[in-house]
Design an enzyme around this catalytic site. Sequence first.
Site, mmCIF file in Angstrom:
data_model
loop_
_atom_site.group_PDB
_atom_site.id
_atom_site.type_symbol
_atom_site.label_atom_id
_atom_site.label_comp_id
_atom_site.label_asym_id
_atom_site.label_seq_id
_atom_site.Cartn_x
_atom_site.Cartn_y
_atom_site.Cartn_z
ATOM 1 N N ASP A 53 0.835 -1.204 0.000
ATOM 2 C CA ASP A 53 0.000 0.000 0.000
ATOM 3 C C ASP A 53 0.874 1.260 0.000
ATOM 4 O OD1 ASP A 53 0.900 -0.289 2.585
ATOM 5 O OD2 ASP A 53 -1.066 -0.072 3.535
ATOM 6 N N SER A 54 2.216 1.057 0.009
ATOM 7 C CA SER A 54 3.134 2.174 -0.241
ATOM 8 C C SER A 54 2.915 2.717 -1.650
ATOM 9 C CB SER A 54 4.593 1.735 -0.051
ATOM 10 O OG SER A 54 4.863 0.552 -0.778
ATOM 11 N N ASP A 92 -0.974 -6.009 0.042
ATOM 12 C CA ASP A 92 -1.452 -5.349 1.264
ATOM 13 C C ASP A 92 -2.961 -5.139 1.169
ATOM 14 O OD1 ASP A 92 0.705 -4.933 2.982
ATOM 15 O OD2 ASP A 92 1.263 -2.999 2.094
ATOM 16 N N LYS A 122 -1.481 -9.304 3.005
ATOM 17 C CA LYS A 122 -0.763 -8.854 4.202
ATOM 18 C C LYS A 122 -1.645 -7.886 4.963
ATOM 19 C CE LYS A 122 3.167 -6.182 4.040
ATOM 20 N NZ LYS A 122 2.745 -4.938 4.728
ATOM 21 N N GLU A 124 -1.773 -5.395 8.744
ATOM 22 C CA GLU A 124 -0.982 -4.779 9.811
ATOM 23 C C GLU A 124 -1.659 -4.948 11.167
ATOM 24 O OE1 GLU A 124 -0.215 -0.672 8.896
ATOM 25 O OE2 GLU A 124 0.667 -1.133 6.942
ATOM 26 N N GLU A 191 8.759 -4.134 10.918
ATOM 27 C CA GLU A 191 9.232 -2.859 10.387
ATOM 28 C C GLU A 191 9.762 -1.943 11.479
ATOM 29 O OE1 GLU A 191 6.617 -1.039 7.546
ATOM 30 O OE2 GLU A 191 7.661 0.886 7.597
HETATM 31 N N1 MHF Z 1 8.572 5.281 -0.288
HETATM 32 C C1 MHF Z 1 8.161 4.571 0.769
HETATM 33 N N2 MHF Z 1 9.019 3.752 1.379
HETATM 34 C C2 MHF Z 1 8.651 3.019 2.458
HETATM 35 O O1 MHF Z 1 9.482 2.265 2.994
HETATM 36 C C3 MHF Z 1 7.310 3.129 2.916
HETATM 37 C C4 MHF Z 1 6.439 3.990 2.243
HETATM 38 N N3 MHF Z 1 6.873 4.714 1.192
HETATM 39 N N4 MHF Z 1 5.142 4.133 2.629
HETATM 40 C C5 MHF Z 1 4.614 3.218 3.596
HETATM 41 C C6 MHF Z 1 5.578 2.874 4.607
HETATM 42 C C7 MHF Z 1 5.974 4.000 5.531
HETATM 43 N N5 MHF Z 1 7.284 3.589 5.949
HETATM 44 C C8 MHF Z 1 8.190 4.362 6.636
HETATM 45 C C9 MHF Z 1 7.993 5.725 6.783
HETATM 46 C C10 MHF Z 1 8.939 6.494 7.426
HETATM 47 C C11 MHF Z 1 10.080 5.902 7.941
HETATM 48 C C12 MHF Z 1 11.138 6.733 8.604
HETATM 49 O O2 MHF Z 1 12.083 6.218 9.157
HETATM 50 N N6 MHF Z 1 11.005 8.091 8.485
HETATM 51 C C13 MHF Z 1 11.918 9.121 8.898
HETATM 52 C C14 MHF Z 1 12.188 9.103 10.345
HETATM 53 C C15 MHF Z 1 11.005 9.661 11.080
HETATM 54 C C16 MHF Z 1 11.246 9.831 12.567
HETATM 55 O O3 MHF Z 1 12.242 9.342 13.085
HETATM 56 O O4 MHF Z 1 10.371 10.463 13.173
HETATM 57 C C17 MHF Z 1 13.202 9.083 8.073
HETATM 58 O O5 MHF Z 1 14.307 8.954 8.605
HETATM 59 O O6 MHF Z 1 13.069 9.234 6.838
HETATM 60 C C18 MHF Z 1 10.261 4.553 7.802
HETATM 61 C C19 MHF Z 1 9.329 3.792 7.153
HETATM 62 C C20 MHF Z 1 7.682 2.397 5.213
HETATM 63 N N7 MHF Z 1 6.845 2.436 4.038
HETATM 64 C C1 KIV Z 2 7.232 -1.431 3.496
HETATM 65 C C2 KIV Z 2 6.449 -2.663 3.151
HETATM 66 C C3 KIV Z 2 6.638 -3.747 4.156
HETATM 67 C C4 KIV Z 2 4.995 -2.348 2.968
HETATM 68 O O1 KIV Z 2 4.131 -2.703 3.729
HETATM 69 C C5 KIV Z 2 4.617 -1.534 1.803
HETATM 70 O O2 KIV Z 2 5.445 -1.322 0.906
HETATM 71 O O3 KIV Z 2 3.456 -1.105 1.747
HETATM 72 MG MG MG Z 3 2.305 -1.667 3.444
#
Ligand code: MHF
Ligand code: KIV
Ligand code: MG
Length: 273
Positions: A53-54, A92, A122, A124, A191
């Site tokens: 769903d990303s 998803d 999948k 959540e 995750e």
């Molecule tokens: N382009 C994309 N990649 C992804 O991995 C992803 C999506 N979209 N959309 C759905 C979810 C959202 N996900 C995420 C979103 C944010 C972070 C993250 O670490 N964000 C910040 C830190 C935020 C904080 O610490 O408050 C970063 O470091 O970019 C990780 C996974 C994983 N998924």
């Molecule tokens: C980040 C992965 C696990 C996901 O759920 C997505 O791409 O939507």
């Molecule tokens: Mg997802």
Amino acid sequence: MSVHSSASVKRITTHTLQEMKHRGEKISMLTAYDYSMAKIVDAAGMDIILVGDSASNVMAGHETTLPITLDQMIYHASAVVRAVKRSFIVVDIPFGSYQGNSSEALRSAIRIMKESGAHAVKVEGGSEIKESVVRILSAGVPVMGHLGLTPQSIYKFGTYTVRAKEEAEANKLVEDAKMLEACGCFAIVLEKIPATLAKKVSEAVNIPVIGIGAGPDVDGQVLVMHDMLGITQEFKPRFLRQYADLQSVMMTAFESYIKDVKSKDFPSPSESY
Ligand SMILES: Nc1nc(=O)c2c([nH]1)NC[C@@H]1CN(c3ccc(C(=O)N[C@@H](CCC(=O)O)C(=O)O)cc3)CN21
Ligand SMILES: CC(C)C(=O)C(=O)O
Ligand SMILES: [Mg+2]
């Protein structure tokens, strides 16, 4: 006969993935949302393709995964299914199509399986969605769990920070993983949680555990395609390894094309009829 001709390709199944965990062979998983990209991912030998769903972020430009609809997920999934010969395809179930209503969860899962031809879904969450998980599994649809940072409940947490650093949350996560296994889930995504906790979960359950930002001691890894290809611009969390800089490759190609159109270099006589 080539290994890539459909007749000789051996499909990945839930059974294959289970065997990989027991052999200690790591499982590769990547997202794909369309036919052309999925065809390349499959040919490369990816074990699992996730129609995530990303797509809501990466394909549609939404800020979160919440707006994407079941119909839109089915559209992406059907395109991926048409391209893939070997990879196991997981989809998803989007926000609002399974939480708090196991009948709706079953209906959504069946629509995905029937209308896209994918191999699994999948969802959540842990104990909160147990009834939905049980109901979907009762129909013979393989279910992959997803714990830790669960983006569909981002507004409950407020941030995308690392999850389960506190002992109470970590304990609940381990219990949720065991519960998902007991219900009959074939795998679990973890995750953005501490690597030590992810290792503990992988050892506590017999089903494959696939990590994203969950360290090395899990049974496989998943990334979002556009992030690892360097197409996504702003998104650079620590867990992301960028395997290409397609953004600059594409920019160069687009700029060259514009230049050639403006200068009348394109099309040449040999490119004309
Ligand atoms: N382009 C994309 N990649 C992804 O991995 C992803 C999506 N979209 N959309 C759905 C979810 C959202 N996900 C995420 C979103 C944010 C972070 C993250 O670490 N964000 C910040 C830190 C935020 C904080 O610490 O408050 C970063 O470091 O970019 C990780 C996974 C994983 N998924
Ligand atoms: C980040 C992965 C696990 C996901 O759920 C997505 O791409 O939507
Ligand atoms: Mg997802």
